[in-house]
Design an enzyme around this catalytic site. Structure first.
Site, PDB file in Angstrom:
ATOM      1  N   THR A 264     -20.704 -46.469  15.918  1.00 22.36           N
ATOM      2  CA  THR A 264     -19.665 -45.827  15.122  1.00 22.36           C
ATOM      3  C   THR A 264     -18.608 -45.210  16.025  1.00 22.36           C
ATOM      4  O   THR A 264     -18.630 -45.396  17.253  1.00 22.36           O
ATOM      5  CB  THR A 264     -20.294 -44.819  14.120  1.00 22.36           C
ATOM      6  OG1 THR A 264     -19.261 -44.382  13.221  1.00 22.36           O
ATOM      7  CG2 THR A 264     -20.908 -43.614  14.800  1.00 22.36           C
TER       8      THR A 264
ATOM      9  N   SER B 194     -26.839 -43.113   7.783  1.00 23.58           N
ATOM     10  CA  SER B 194     -27.584 -44.335   8.104  1.00 23.58           C
ATOM     11  C   SER B 194     -29.101 -44.143   8.176  1.00 23.58           C
ATOM     12  O   SER B 194     -29.845 -45.039   7.763  1.00 23.58           O
ATOM     13  CB  SER B 194     -27.048 -44.944   9.401  1.00 23.58           C
ATOM     14  OG  SER B 194     -25.737 -45.394   9.188  1.00 23.58           O
TER      15      SER B 194
ATOM     16  N   GLY C 127     -16.096 -45.266  -0.982  1.00 21.40           N
ATOM     17  CA  GLY C 127     -16.564 -46.149   0.082  1.00 21.40           C
ATOM     18  C   GLY C 127     -18.078 -46.148   0.310  1.00 21.40           C
ATOM     19  O   GLY C 127     -18.542 -46.750   1.283  1.00 21.40           O
TER      20      GLY C 127
ATOM     21  N   ASN D 277       1.946 -48.049   5.449  1.00 20.87           N
ATOM     22  CA  ASN D 277       1.422 -47.167   6.495  1.00 20.87           C
ATOM     23  C   ASN D 277       2.460 -46.147   6.915  1.00 20.87           C
ATOM     24  O   ASN D 277       3.667 -46.422   6.875  1.00 20.87           O
ATOM     25  CB  ASN D 277       0.970 -47.983   7.713  1.00 20.87           C
ATOM     26  CG  ASN D 277       0.089 -47.173   8.646  1.00 20.87           C
ATOM     27  OD1 ASN D 277      -0.859 -46.529   8.178  1.00 20.87           O
ATOM     28  ND2 ASN D 277       0.375 -47.172   9.934  1.00 20.87           N
TER      29      ASN D 277
ATOM     30  N   LYS E 176     -16.498 -48.350  18.691  1.00 16.25           N
ATOM     31  CA  LYS E 176     -16.532 -49.695  18.099  1.00 16.25           C
ATOM     32  C   LYS E 176     -15.768 -50.740  18.913  1.00 16.25           C
ATOM     33  O   LYS E 176     -16.086 -51.923  18.853  1.00 16.25           O
ATOM     34  CB  LYS E 176     -15.979 -49.662  16.666  1.00 16.25           C
ATOM     35  CG  LYS E 176     -16.915 -49.012  15.657  1.00 16.25           C
ATOM     36  CD  LYS E 176     -16.347 -49.139  14.243  1.00 16.25           C
ATOM     37  CE  LYS E 176     -17.185 -48.394  13.240  1.00 16.25           C
ATOM     38  NZ  LYS E 176     -16.750 -48.629  11.861  1.00 16.25           N
TER      39      LYS E 176
END
Ligand code: NAP
Length: 287
Positions: free
Chosen positions: A66, A22, A248, A154, A70
């Site tokens: 993060t 970031s 991503g 999953n 969160k």
């Protein structure tokens, strides 16, 4: 970097934070936009509430949040955006008069990334691999943007079921779920597989949540939310079957850009986004 007394300070709170991309994202963007900002990663090891209150008193203009905070950060906000509330996770704090308002920019960030990559959501069919925190944001993004069909795969089937049941009500999308092999009984046309588990993330790069080649023959597009490594095993298996693959990094890029837009009340152009992406890729490849 030359910081004067006029610099607006932003930050990231999480633990750990030392590998965050970031700072590169926000400093490249602020250079392009001509804003004087300082973006600082803050490793919060003990008391999240005091960290958030302290940041406000220090006049910090906005924060990203993060892992692992969160969800927990929601207790220390003055307000929360309805979408973030529905997702149950906040990754962006925007300064208000009495504290910070929480937003989730992961979800719109992925939407913008997929648009940018030419992967439409409306009327599309998706396999969603994973049922954790990020998968929840992904499922809501697919529902809100008119996906026709979603099958959640999953390891723990009960978690996939709980995720589907928690969100699908009131949407047109047909949502089903099962274990990681359940794709065998589900035929989706022109499907995009979104990989939202942490399997394959550095340093465990030799694994994919689904290793069976039959799965990769069935899909058209493989979209991994992991960006380190830049080519995950999930992507490599799909590439071996001649399929389009994405990682991503663009989701990370756009979640940061949307946070920057909230904080600075600006719009970031595609051209500026492309420059920031190049800087992030260069940084990633150095690691
Ligand atoms: P999470 O809440 O901990 O969920 C982890 C998911 O991975 C669960 O579905 C879990 O299945 C599955 N999983 C874990 N180990 C597994 C294994 N050995 N085999 C099969 N499945 C396994 O994590 P998260 O916060 O959702 O994050 C998931 C990923 O998203 C991370 O890799 C992160 O890098 C990525 N991410 C990317 C961005 C971006 O901007 N690009 C942003 C946020 C996150 P069970 O339910 O069975 O445990």
């Amino acid at each position: 970097m030359n910081i004067t007394g006029k610099a607006k300070v932003f930050g990231l709170i999480g633990h750990p934070v030392e590998h965050s991309m970031s700072p590169v994202l926000h400093h490249t963007l602020s250079d392009i936009m001509g804003h004087e900002i300082a973006y600082v990663p803050f490793d919060v090891k003990r008391d999240l509430e005091r960290a958030v209150k302290g940041a406000f008193e220090l006049n910090i203009q906005g924060m990203n949040v993060t892992v692992p905070y969160k969800q927990d950060v929601i207790s220390y906000l003055c307000d929360i955006d309805p979408l973030a509330k529905k997702i149950g996770a906040v990754n962006t704090l925007v300064r208000c008069d009495d504290g910070y308002k929480g937003y989730n920019t992961d979800m719109p960030g992925l939407k913008r990334a997929m648009e940018n990559d030419g992967v439409p959501v409306k009327d599309g069919s998706f396999y969603l691999i994973g049922a954790g925190g990020v998968a929840r944001a992904v499922l809501l993004m697919l529902l809100e943007n008119g996906a026709k069909r979603v099958h959640i795969l999953n390891r723990s089937t009960d978690k996939a079921g709980a995720l589907a049941d928690a969100l699908k009500e009131g949407y047109q999308t047909q949502v089903t779920y099962g274990d990681l092999h359940s794709y065998k009984a589900v035929a989706l046309e022109n499907a995009t597989a979104i990989q939202a588990t942490n399997v394959g993330m550095y340093p465990n790069v030799d694994a994919a949540a689904i290793e069976d080649m039959d799965f990769y023959h069935k899909i058209d597009v493989a979209y991994d939310l992991i960006f380190n490594p830049a080519v995950t095993k999930f992507m490599a298996l799909a590439k071996d079957c001649g399929k389009r693959t994405y990682n991503g990094l663009k989701m990370l890029l756009f979640q940061g850009i949307i946070a920057y837009e909230y904080w600075n009340k600006v719009s970031v152009t595609d051209d500026a986004a492309a420059k920031v992406y190049d800087a992030m890729l260069e940084e990633l490849l150095k690691r």
